[in-house]
Design an enzyme around this catalytic site. Structure first.
Site, short mmCIF file in Angstrom:
data_model
loop_
_atom_site.label_atom_id
_atom_site.label_comp_id
_atom_site.label_asym_id
_atom_site.label_seq_id
_atom_site.Cartn_x
_atom_site.Cartn_y
_atom_site.Cartn_z
N PRO A 10 -43.18 15.28 -71.81
CA PRO A 10 -42.96 16.10 -70.61
C PRO A 10 -42.20 15.27 -69.58
CG PRO A 10 -45.27 15.37 -70.74
CD PRO A 10 -44.58 14.87 -71.98
N CYS A 58 -49.07 10.12 -64.28
CA CYS A 58 -47.96 10.12 -63.32
C CYS A 58 -48.22 9.10 -62.20
CB CYS A 58 -47.77 11.51 -62.73
SG CYS A 58 -46.38 11.54 -61.58
N LYS A 115 -52.67 12.73 -71.47
CA LYS A 115 -51.61 11.72 -71.49
C LYS A 115 -51.92 10.70 -70.41
CE LYS A 115 -46.57 11.20 -71.44
NZ LYS A 115 -46.19 10.81 -70.08
N ARG A 142 -37.13 9.52 -72.33
CA ARG A 142 -35.79 9.35 -71.75
C ARG A 142 -34.67 9.33 -72.77
NH1 ARG A 142 -37.39 4.14 -68.70
NH2 ARG A 142 -38.69 4.09 -70.56
C1 LIG Z 1 -37.57 11.84 -65.00
C2 LIG Z 1 -38.92 11.68 -65.62
C3 LIG Z 1 -39.89 12.64 -65.43
C4 LIG Z 1 -41.16 12.50 -66.00
N1 LIG Z 1 -42.08 13.50 -65.83
C5 LIG Z 1 -43.28 13.43 -66.46
C6 LIG Z 1 -44.20 14.51 -66.42
O1 LIG Z 1 -43.94 15.57 -65.83
N2 LIG Z 1 -45.39 14.34 -67.06
C7 LIG Z 1 -45.70 13.19 -67.75
O2 LIG Z 1 -46.78 13.09 -68.32
N3 LIG Z 1 -44.83 12.18 -67.83
C8 LIG Z 1 -43.63 12.27 -67.23
N4 LIG Z 1 -42.72 11.27 -67.38
C9 LIG Z 1 -43.03 10.13 -68.26
C10 LIG Z 1 -42.57 10.41 -69.70
O3 LIG Z 1 -43.25 11.52 -70.24
C11 LIG Z 1 -42.79 9.19 -70.61
O4 LIG Z 1 -44.16 8.90 -70.63
C12 LIG Z 1 -42.02 7.97 -70.12
O5 LIG Z 1 -40.70 8.31 -69.76
C13 LIG Z 1 -42.01 6.85 -71.18
O6 LIG Z 1 -41.41 7.31 -72.36
P1 LIG Z 1 -39.86 6.96 -72.73
O7 LIG Z 1 -39.70 5.47 -72.64
O8 LIG Z 1 -39.67 7.50 -74.11
O9 LIG Z 1 -39.02 7.64 -71.69
C14 LIG Z 1 -41.46 11.38 -66.79
C15 LIG Z 1 -40.47 10.41 -67.00
C16 LIG Z 1 -39.21 10.54 -66.43
C17 LIG Z 1 -38.16 9.50 -66.70
#
Ligand SMILES: Cc1cc2nc3c(=O)[nH]c(=O)nc-3n(C[C@H](O)[C@H](O)[C@H](O)COP(=O)(O)O)c2cc1C
Length: 355
Positions: free
Chosen positions: A36, A126, A167, A254
């Site tokens: 998400p 978050c 999460k 991301r």
């Molecule tokens: C722009 C952005 C928005 C995010 N919004 C949420 C969210 O709404 N809910 C959530 O649980 N994590 C949110 N995250 C965290 C991601 O779900 C994820 O845990 C985090 O980016 C690490 O994973 P990655 O390295 O694959 O990006 C967000 C991350 C980014 C960069």
């Protein structure tokens, strides 16, 4: 791993195909979840991910439970972040946040009964100030595992038989990492799966995700699957994560904003098949324009163009000329300006207009 960009490759020596992941009655296959992401994983993005294939479970942006109840009370409407959810293909996880067990349970119940979503996910990760310190929600709740337990128990009861997942991050700070305790609280309260982003709230996005710490949680979970998350950028990274760490699934955030076709590549790698090559610049341009078309249908040309700027910047990440593209696309305010900028950056033969 010996794969060059743009070429198919098979990852040698894997113990795959990877097993599907079970979340209550749902089999997530492949065991790869789309993270998400607020401001990004709207209906249009999820549609694109579904079209490209390979994500076992798409997820919405996080939705405020109190916001939902307030909007409903005032206008009998739904939060914009639930746009498209009712008619969307399944499976689908909807993520909610708050610190009030009653509000979360009320919204969870409606998502399960009226929206018929496949999974209700609760955000305990978050780190953004407005959600954590100000609203004492998201990662702030990691400081209080008893509260996490109360919340999960209430939401599980309200949503049954729809599974409820959580999460989390590793903890509030490096000095107070307590993911094992929180994981046990989630499992004992009836949660159906746990996703762990391998950073603390204080880390924000600094440093790298600590997968060793994620792995430490596994022996403490008796019944529910563990999903690892953080910094997976390529199909090889995912294969490596499964090979090195005892996770039942992974979640990608991301990297999929820059390469929404990554899930498809991951799926092939996990099946022991050749990894499909990166799409050509021409195909990437078409994908971006198709994505833009879907965003405009949801948000209209004005807001849609503004919103699509940040997606377009993600697509260009790591490509030659990305900086100039970002500068220009960030000023585009009409569909004409937007499409023209995309055409300049991703040159190729013209196809039918997508917007
Ligand atoms: C722009 C952005 C928005 C995010 N919004 C949420 C969210 O709404 N809910 C959530 O649980 N994590 C949110 N995250 C965290 C991601 O779900 C994820 O845990 C985090 O980016 C690490 O994973 P990655 O390295 O694959 O990006 C967000 C991350 C980014 C960069």
């Amino acid at each position: 791993m010996g794969c060059k960009n743009g070429m198919s490759c098979v990852i040698a020596g894997t113990r795959f195909p990877a097993k599907p992941l079970r979340i209550g009655p749902l089999l997530v296959n492949p065991p790869v979840l789309q993270a998400p992401m607020a401001g990004f994983t709207n209906y249009a993005f999820r549609q694109l991910v579904r079209q490209l294939g390979g994500a076992g479970l798409p997820a919405t942006e996080m939705v405020s439970a109190r916001g939902f109840l307030e909007i409903d009370r005032r206008s009998d409407a739904f939060p914009e972040r639930l746009w498209g959810v009712q008619d969307e293909q399944r499976p689908l996880a909807v993520q909610i946040w708050d610190n009030d067990p009653a509000a979360l349970a009320a919204v969870g119940r409606r998502l399960a009964r009226e929206f018929r979503v496949t999974v209700v996910d609760i955000n305990f990760g978050c780190p953004v100030r407005d959600v954590s310190e100000k609203a004492r929600s998201g990662s702030y709740l990691l400081r209080d595992p008893d509260r996490v337990s109360q919340i999960v128990a209430r939401v599980v009861q309200a949503c049954a038989p729809v599974p409820v997942t959580a999460k989390i991050r590793l903890g509030w700070t490096r000095a107070t990492i307590n993911a094992v305790e929180v994981a046990e609280a989630v499992e004992e309260a009836g949660g159906a799966a746990l996703t762990v982003h391998g950073r603390t709230a204080a880390d924000g996005f600094r440093g790298s995700a600590d997968w060793e710490r994620i792995a430490e949680i596994k022996p403490h979970l008796k019944r529910i699957p563990l999903v690892g998350n953080g910094d997976l950028k390529t199909a090889q990274d995912v294969v490596e994560a499964f090979r090195r760490y005892p996770v039942d699934g992974v979640m990608i955030g991301r990297a999929a904003l820059s390469k929404p076709w990554l899930f498809h590549q991951v799926q092939a790698a996990l099946a022991g098949e050749p990894i499909p090559p990166e799409p050509t610049p021409d195909a990437q341009r078409q994908l971006l324009l198709d994505h833009y078309g879907m965003i405009v249908r949801q948000f209209g040309p004005k807001r849609g163009t503004i919103l699509m700027r940040r997606h377009a910047c993600c697509y260009a990440r790591g490509e030659q000329g990305a900086r100039a593209f970002r500068g220009r696309v960030s000023r585009a305010s009409t569909p004409e300006e937007f499409v023209e900028t995309v055409r300049l950056f991703f040159p190729g033969p013209d196809k039918a207009e997508s917007t």
